[in-house]
Design an enzyme around this catalytic site. Structure first.
Site, PDB file in Angstrom:
ATOM      1  N   ASP A 283       0.749  -1.262   0.005  1.00 19.60           N
ATOM      2  CA  ASP A 283       0.019  -0.101   0.072  1.00 19.60           C
ATOM      3  C   ASP A 283       0.892   1.136   0.047  1.00 19.60           C
ATOM      4  O   ASP A 283       1.765   1.311   0.792  1.00 19.60           O
ATOM      5  CB  ASP A 283      -0.798  -0.027   1.189  1.00 19.60           C
ATOM      6  CG  ASP A 283      -1.938   0.932   1.263  1.00 19.60           C
ATOM      7  OD1 ASP A 283      -2.233   1.909   0.182  1.00 19.60           O
ATOM      8  OD2 ASP A 283      -2.845   1.025   2.076  1.00 19.60           O
TER       9      ASP A 283
ATOM     10  N   HIS B 117      -9.910  -1.580  -7.237  1.00 13.06           N
ATOM     11  CA  HIS B 117      -9.513  -0.454  -6.319  1.00 13.06           C
ATOM     12  C   HIS B 117      -8.797   0.830  -7.127  1.00 13.06           C
ATOM     13  O   HIS B 117      -9.189   1.752  -7.165  1.00 13.06           O
ATOM     14  CB  HIS B 117      -8.824  -0.937  -5.020  1.00 13.06           C
ATOM     15  CG  HIS B 117      -8.592   0.264  -4.262  1.00 13.06           C
ATOM     16  ND1 HIS B 117      -9.446   1.232  -3.850  1.00 13.06           N
ATOM     17  CD2 HIS B 117      -7.453   0.705  -3.521  1.00 13.06           C
ATOM     18  CE1 HIS B 117      -8.905   2.146  -2.985  1.00 13.06           C
ATOM     19  NE2 HIS B 117      -7.466   1.938  -3.098  1.00 13.06           N
TER      20      HIS B 117
HETATM   21  C1  HEM Z   1      -9.456  -0.224   2.981  1.00  9.02           C
HETATM   22  C2  HEM Z   1      -8.962   0.681   2.857  1.00  9.02           C
HETATM   23  C3  HEM Z   1      -7.781   0.800   1.827  1.00  9.02           C
HETATM   24  C4  HEM Z   1      -7.065  -0.148   1.508  1.00  9.02           C
HETATM   25  C5  HEM Z   1      -6.607  -1.367   2.107  1.00  9.02           C
HETATM   26  C6  HEM Z   1      -6.156   0.537   0.288  1.00  9.02           C
HETATM   27  C7  HEM Z   1      -5.132  -0.108  -0.314  1.00  9.02           C
HETATM   28  C8  HEM Z   1      -4.655   0.145  -1.501  1.00  9.02           C
HETATM   29  C9  HEM Z   1      -3.464  -0.564  -2.434  1.00  9.02           C
HETATM   30  C10 HEM Z   1      -2.935  -1.964  -1.916  1.00  9.02           C
HETATM   31  C11 HEM Z   1      -3.290   0.332  -3.241  1.00  9.02           C
HETATM   32  C12 HEM Z   1      -2.203   0.009  -4.494  1.00  9.02           C
HETATM   33  C13 HEM Z   1      -1.012   0.437  -4.438  1.00  9.02           C
HETATM   34  C14 HEM Z   1      -0.676   1.962  -3.987  1.00  9.02           C
HETATM   35  O1  HEM Z   1      -0.488   2.690  -5.169  1.00  9.02           O
HETATM   36  O2  HEM Z   1      -0.789   2.359  -2.967  1.00  9.02           O
HETATM   37  C15 HEM Z   1      -4.045   1.606  -3.307  1.00  9.02           C
HETATM   38  C16 HEM Z   1      -3.901   2.588  -4.230  1.00  9.02           C
HETATM   39  C17 HEM Z   1      -4.525   3.835  -4.238  1.00  9.02           C
HETATM   40  N1  HEM Z   1      -5.576   4.028  -3.194  1.00  9.02           N
HETATM   41 FE1  HEM Z   1      -6.075   2.864  -1.752  1.00  9.02          FE
HETATM   42  N2  HEM Z   1      -6.809   1.778   0.039  1.00  9.02           N
HETATM   43  C18 HEM Z   1      -7.738   1.972   0.644  1.00  9.02           C
HETATM   44  C19 HEM Z   1      -8.762   3.003   0.587  1.00  9.02           C
HETATM   45  C20 HEM Z   1      -8.545   4.281  -0.105  1.00  9.02           C
HETATM   46  C21 HEM Z   1      -9.234   5.376  -0.103  1.00  9.02           C
HETATM   47  C22 HEM Z   1     -10.627   5.594   0.904  1.00  9.02           C
HETATM   48  C23 HEM Z   1      -8.794   6.127  -1.051  1.00  9.02           C
HETATM   49  C24 HEM Z   1      -9.139   7.597  -1.586  1.00  9.02           C
HETATM   50  C25 HEM Z   1     -10.261   8.236  -0.752  1.00  9.02           C
HETATM   51  C26 HEM Z   1      -7.854   5.485  -1.655  1.00  9.02           C
HETATM   52  C27 HEM Z   1      -7.105   5.832  -2.892  1.00  9.02           C
HETATM   53  C28 HEM Z   1      -5.834   5.365  -3.457  1.00  9.02           C
HETATM   54  C29 HEM Z   1      -5.300   5.749  -4.566  1.00  9.02           C
HETATM   55  C30 HEM Z   1      -5.386   7.205  -4.860  1.00  9.02           C
HETATM   56  C31 HEM Z   1      -4.803   4.975  -5.020  1.00  9.02           C
HETATM   57  C32 HEM Z   1      -3.467   5.027  -6.043  1.00  9.02           C
HETATM   58  C33 HEM Z   1      -4.155   4.492  -7.349  1.00  9.02           C
HETATM   59  C34 HEM Z   1      -3.315   4.628  -8.636  1.00  9.02           C
HETATM   60  O3  HEM Z   1      -2.835   5.945  -8.978  1.00  9.02           O
HETATM   61  O4  HEM Z   1      -2.771   3.556  -8.981  1.00  9.02           O
HETATM   62  N3  HEM Z   1      -7.537   4.183  -1.099  1.00  9.02           N
HETATM   63  N4  HEM Z   1      -4.829   1.462  -2.026  1.00  9.02           N
END
Ligand code: HEM
Length: 312
Positions: free
Chosen positions: A150, A223
Site C-alpha cells: 500500500d 480499487h
Molecule cells: C480499506 C482501505 C484501503 C486499502 C486497504 C487500500 C489499499 C490500496 C492499495 C493496496 C493500493 C495499491 C498500491 C498503491 O498505489 O498504494 C491503493 C492505491 C490507491 N488508493 Fe487505496 N486503499 C484503501 C482506501 C482508499 C481510499 C478511501 C482512497 C481514496 C479516498 C484510496 C486511494 C487510493 C489511491 C489514489 C491509490 C493509487 C491509485 C493509482 O494511482 O494507481 N484508497 N490502495
C-alpha cells in the site's frame, strides 16, 4: 518569514499512533489548553528532531470544523473545512463521524510517539474525551493486512508538495492541508476465501511483486481503477496517503487506518464517490465488499506558523 507546514509530506515509517479527541462543550479552560497544545506540538516536533534525528519522528495536528468554531479560530475558515457529508452508494456508505482534533504521530521508534501521545493526552484530558486511538505499524514491506503493498503510487518530489499543500487559491491558509481519515475493518474470512488471482482483481495489482495490471486486464471495479482519477483536462489528481494497518488477532479485529493529506478536499471526495457510488454509478470499488468504513472525518492542518500564532 517563510511558511512552514506541519510534517504532512513525511514518508511513512514503522510506527504510528492516531488519536481523535472530542472537546467538551463550554469547558472553561478550553482556549487556554488549546494555546498550550499548539506550543506543545511545536515543542514535541522540535525536540524529537533534535534528539533523535534518525527516528523520523513527527506529530501532525488537524482541527475539525466544529472545533474551529468552538475555539473561535480565525474567520473566514479554510475554504473547504466542513463536516464531512456521508457518501451513500447502493451497497456501501462512507459514513461521517465526529472529531475535533486529530493527531498523526509517526516515528520509527515507538517509544518516542508513545511519550508524545502521553504528553498530548495529559494536556487534553481535562477538556476533551478520546474517541479513537489506534496504534498502527508497518506490516512487512509496507503491506496492508490484506497482503498487498500500500502506498506505491504516492507522489514524490515537487508533486508531493503540490498535491499535499494549499497554494494561492486560499492565501490566508497557504501551506496548510486538508486531512481525511477513515478507520476500515476488514472481513478477513471473506477475503481469504478468494484465490490470490481474485484478490489481485480486487486491487488491480499483483500481490507478491506489486505490479500494476495493464488497462486491458484491470477490472473496472478494481480499487486502483476507481481511485485513480483525472481532472477536467486529463491531468492526474493525487493525494498523499499514509495508511497504516492495525489489528488485534485475539479478537479477530483487523483493519486499515486510511489517512490522506491534500491541497483540496475535492480530490479526496471524488475518489470516495468513485469508490462508494461507483463510476459509472453502480460500478463500486470491490475492496468495499471486504472492508467497511467505520469512521470518516475531515480536518484542516494549519501550518507551523499558524500553530505559533495560536500559541500566542
Ligand atoms: C480499506 C482501505 C484501503 C486499502 C486497504 C487500500 C489499499 C490500496 C492499495 C493496496 C493500493 C495499491 C498500491 C498503491 O498505489 O498504494 C491503493 C492505491 C490507491 N488508493 Fe487505496 N486503499 C484503501 C482506501 C482508499 C481510499 C478511501 C482512497 C481514496 C479516498 C484510496 C486511494 C487510493 C489511491 C489514489 C491509490 C493509487 C491509485 C493509482 O494511482 O494507481 N484508497 N490502495
Amino acid at each position: 518569514m517563510s511558511i512552514e507546514s506541519q510534517n504532512v509530506t513525511d514518508y511513512p515509517n514503522s510506527n504510528t499512533i492516531f488519536m481523535v479527541w472530542k472537546l467538551h462543550e463550554n469547558a472553561s479552560q478550553l482556549k487556554d489548553v488549546f494555546q498550550r497544545l499548539c506550543a506543545l506540538m511545536l515543542n514535541l516536533n522540535n525536540s524529537a528532531f533534535n534528539r533523535f534525528p534518525d527516528s523520523r519522528a513527527s506529530g501532525v495536528m488537524g482541527i475539525g470544523y466544529e472545533a474551529w468554531k468552538k475555539l473561535e479560530l480565525p474567520t473566514p475558515m479554510p475554504k473547504e473545512l466542513a463536516c464531512f457529508e456521508e457518501i451513500r452508494g447502493d451497497k456501501h456508505t462512507a459514513v461521517s463521524t465526529p472529531g475535533d482534533l486529530h493527531f498523526h504521530l509517526r516515528a520509527d521508534n515507538q517509544s518516542l510517539i508513545f511519550d508524545m501521545s502521553i504528553e498530548i493526552s495529559k494536556l487534553l484530558n481535562p477538556v476533551a474525551e478520546s474517541i479513537l486511538e489506534i496504534h498502527g505499524f508497518k506490516y512487512w514491506d509496507a503491506r496492508s493486512i490484506l497482503g498487498f503493498v500500500d502506498g506505491t503510487e504516492n507522489p514524490h518530489g515537487e508533486d508531493r508538495e503540490y498535491f499535499a499543500k494549499i497554494g494561492e487559491e486560499d492565501l490566508q491558509y497557504k501551506g496548510g492541508s486538508y486531512l481525511f481519515v477513515q478507520k476500515y475493518l476488514h472481513n478477513m474470512a471473506a477475503w481469504k476465501s478468494l484465490s490470490t488471482e481474485d484478490q489481485e482483481k480486487v486491487i488491480g495489482r499483483s500481490k507478491e511483486n506489486d505490479i500494476e495490471m495493464s488497462d486491458e486486464v484491470k477490472p473496472a471495479n478494481s480499487h486502483i481503477a476507481l481511485a485513480n482519477i483525472e481532472g477536467e483536462n486529463g491531468e492526474e489528481l493525487k493525494i498523499i496517503r499514509d495508511n497504516m494497518p492495525f489489528g488485534n488477532p485475539s479478537t479477530n479485529e483487523f483493519g486499515t487506518y486510511f489517512i490522506a493529506y491534500a491541497s483540496t478536499f475535492t480530490t479526496i471526495n471524488k475518489m470516495l464517490t468513485n469508490m462508494f457510488v461507483g463510476n459509472p454509478p453502480g460500478n463500486y470499488d470491490r475492496i468495499l465488499d471486504f472492508s467497511t468504513a467505520k469512521t470518516g472525518t475531515l480536518f484542516f492542518v494549519p501550518t507551523r506558523n499558524m500553530l505559533d500564532d495560536f500559541a500566542g
